[in-house]
Enzyme design. Sequence first.
Site, mmCIF file in Angstrom:
data_model
loop_
_atom_site.group_PDB
_atom_site.id
_atom_site.type_symbol
_atom_site.label_atom_id
_atom_site.label_comp_id
_atom_site.label_asym_id
_atom_site.label_seq_id
_atom_site.Cartn_x
_atom_site.Cartn_y
_atom_site.Cartn_z
ATOM 1 N N THR A 39 91.295 180.218 -38.270
ATOM 2 C CA THR A 39 91.491 180.542 -40.364
ATOM 3 C C THR A 39 92.676 181.338 -40.602
ATOM 4 O O THR A 39 92.952 182.487 -39.404
ATOM 5 C CB THR A 39 89.985 181.537 -39.947
ATOM 6 O OG1 THR A 39 89.539 180.750 -40.541
ATOM 7 C CG2 THR A 39 90.685 181.869 -42.113
ATOM 8 N N HIS A 188 81.879 172.649 -37.579
ATOM 9 C CA HIS A 188 81.518 174.017 -37.767
ATOM 10 C C HIS A 188 79.986 173.833 -37.670
ATOM 11 O O HIS A 188 79.281 174.235 -38.694
ATOM 12 C CB HIS A 188 82.398 174.549 -38.372
ATOM 13 C CG HIS A 188 82.852 176.237 -38.219
ATOM 14 N ND1 HIS A 188 82.060 176.772 -36.770
ATOM 15 C CD2 HIS A 188 83.198 177.631 -38.559
ATOM 16 C CE1 HIS A 188 82.939 177.991 -37.257
ATOM 17 N NE2 HIS A 188 83.267 178.268 -38.204
ATOM 18 N N ASN A 191 79.718 180.497 -34.758
ATOM 19 C CA ASN A 191 79.819 181.999 -35.680
ATOM 20 C C ASN A 191 79.178 182.056 -36.680
ATOM 21 O O ASN A 191 80.262 182.806 -37.276
ATOM 22 C CB ASN A 191 81.201 181.725 -35.978
ATOM 23 C CG ASN A 191 82.025 181.255 -34.532
ATOM 24 O OD1 ASN A 191 82.194 181.630 -33.150
ATOM 25 N ND2 ASN A 191 83.387 181.153 -34.762
ATOM 26 N N TYR A 193 77.829 180.583 -39.542
ATOM 27 C CA TYR A 193 78.242 180.477 -40.593
ATOM 28 C C TYR A 193 76.944 179.538 -41.077
ATOM 29 O O TYR A 193 75.248 179.261 -40.592
ATOM 30 C CB TYR A 193 79.210 178.981 -40.985
ATOM 31 C CG TYR A 193 80.492 180.465 -40.572
ATOM 32 C CD1 TYR A 193 80.749 181.451 -41.529
ATOM 33 C CD2 TYR A 193 81.465 180.227 -39.496
ATOM 34 C CE1 TYR A 193 81.857 182.220 -41.313
ATOM 35 C CE2 TYR A 193 82.035 181.358 -39.642
ATOM 36 C CZ TYR A 193 82.888 182.367 -40.517
ATOM 37 O OH TYR A 193 84.079 183.324 -40.592
ATOM 38 N N ASN A 248 78.787 188.007 -37.236
ATOM 39 C CA ASN A 248 78.748 187.799 -38.737
ATOM 40 C C ASN A 248 77.431 188.164 -38.470
ATOM 41 O O ASN A 248 76.312 187.462 -39.391
ATOM 42 C CB ASN A 248 78.993 186.091 -39.199
ATOM 43 C CG ASN A 248 80.750 185.943 -39.745
ATOM 44 O OD1 ASN A 248 81.119 186.947 -40.154
ATOM 45 N ND2 ASN A 248 81.037 184.926 -38.965
ATOM 46 N N GLY A 329 92.959 179.831 -28.637
ATOM 47 C CA GLY A 329 93.009 180.213 -30.150
ATOM 48 C C GLY A 329 94.377 180.890 -30.726
ATOM 49 O O GLY A 329 95.525 180.366 -30.448
ATOM 50 N N ARG A 330 94.620 181.990 -29.763
ATOM 51 C CA ARG A 330 94.981 182.900 -30.500
ATOM 52 C C ARG A 330 96.831 182.458 -29.955
ATOM 53 O O ARG A 330 97.925 182.703 -30.529
ATOM 54 C CB ARG A 330 94.994 184.189 -30.143
ATOM 55 C CG ARG A 330 93.862 185.143 -31.050
ATOM 56 C CD ARG A 330 93.244 186.383 -30.789
ATOM 57 N NE ARG A 330 92.777 185.639 -29.962
ATOM 58 C CZ ARG A 330 91.423 186.796 -28.979
ATOM 59 N NH1 ARG A 330 91.495 187.547 -30.082
ATOM 60 N NH2 ARG A 330 90.157 186.467 -28.562
HETATM 61 C C1 8OZ Z 1 88.217 184.416 -38.633
HETATM 62 C C2 8OZ Z 1 88.233 184.949 -39.956
HETATM 63 C C3 8OZ Z 1 87.459 183.947 -40.858
HETATM 64 C C4 8OZ Z 1 86.886 183.028 -40.722
HETATM 65 C C5 8OZ Z 1 85.259 181.314 -37.575
HETATM 66 C C6 8OZ Z 1 85.713 180.629 -39.465
HETATM 67 O O1 8OZ Z 1 84.898 182.846 -37.210
HETATM 68 C C7 8OZ Z 1 86.092 181.582 -38.792
HETATM 69 C C8 8OZ Z 1 87.320 182.798 -38.910
HETATM 70 C C9 8OZ Z 1 87.863 183.950 -38.161
HETATM 71 O O2 8OZ Z 1 84.191 180.751 -36.803
#
Ligand code: 8OZ
Length: 374
Positions: A39, A188, A191, A193, A248, A329-330
């Site tokens: 993101t 996705h 994480n 969501y 989250n 990633g990073r």
């Molecule tokens: C970091 C900040 C906002 C969203 C994820 C899409 O954790 C994200 C995300 C990561 O999968």
Amino acid sequence: MSSSAASPAPVATQAPSLFDPVRIGAIDMANRIVMAPLTRSRAEAGLVPSPLAVDYYGQRASAGLIITEATQVSWLAQGYISTPGLFTTEQIEGWKKVTDEVHRRGGRIVVQLWHVGRISHTSLLPPGEVPVAPSAIRADTKTFTPEGFVDVSEPRALGIEEIPGIVEDFRKAARNAIDAGFDGVEVHAANGYLIDQFLRDKTNHRSDAYGGSIENRTRFLHEVVQAVVQEIGADRTGVRIAPVTPSNDIADSNPQPLFERAVERLDALNIAYVHVVEGATGGPRDVQPFDYEALRSRFRGAWIVNNGYDLEMAQAAVREGRADAVAFGRLFISNPDLVRRLREGAPLVEPDRDTFYSGGAKGYVDYPALADTD
Ligand code: 8OZ
């Protein structure tokens, strides 16, 4: 001629390397190094990817495969400021410029499609809307909004009659992905969501066909992926999961059988790959015991691993057959030519966290590649 003894000529078997090509589903990759979804919060008005995104992804086209930042399937799917979408004509046109540039530079790119579910805030949603979730349980977490970093809003539970509409949003976005020139779609399901909220029992308290048993909690994932597969083909469909991440405010009381069944159902859909985040996304790998080998044994397609891999770990995973490809990633934020740097043992640049989500060109398109003469 003696018919004796001739044992068959030994077949040259060489253990695979990260730098070898691989075919994942219908996607021919030049190497097994994947750019993980990241993101970056730089979409423009209408949630259209900015012209800077063309440069950003183009600069990273030497990855075997780029997975884009998480991208909304509808206006209601958004949970953070300035994350892009793939459900309007303008968004499709914006992404087309990105895919054209990546392909011009010899790369491959799939779009990660998401719905954030309860990880959102009313200020990010159309007037009068609140975040939706399997159950009306507010997450103990914050999100970036036009008003800053704030607690997420109280969600409402989705009515069972609303679920087909969300599945349809994923199907349409997958069609848009192909129209925008993507090589495929990554759903996705990680994480914390929406799809993960249905999978795990901390967030899914439903008593209908989408809650309770593992079969019921994996139903929404199955339906979304089935719709994507029907629309664009299983060989262009992948899924990301993160079985034990606490991201989250997500958790499950017994993730091993849950995710084994989830992966079995993905296997039955014949999808191209599963992309598994091992441990806490972006954090420690050893948050909780989990048998990833048992998970993999449920799936016949390609297996992409992620989280905290360095070159040595990644080579070992590919060499020993524990993974077909490894996502970074990073490091891709700050090393656009990460593949070359890893191959040549060149120094790696550390990313600047302050510009991860800051908007603008700084920290986005200004990390240099090695010079041709380096
Ligand atoms: C970091 C900040 C906002 C969203 C994820 C899409 O954790 C994200 C995300 C990561 O999968």
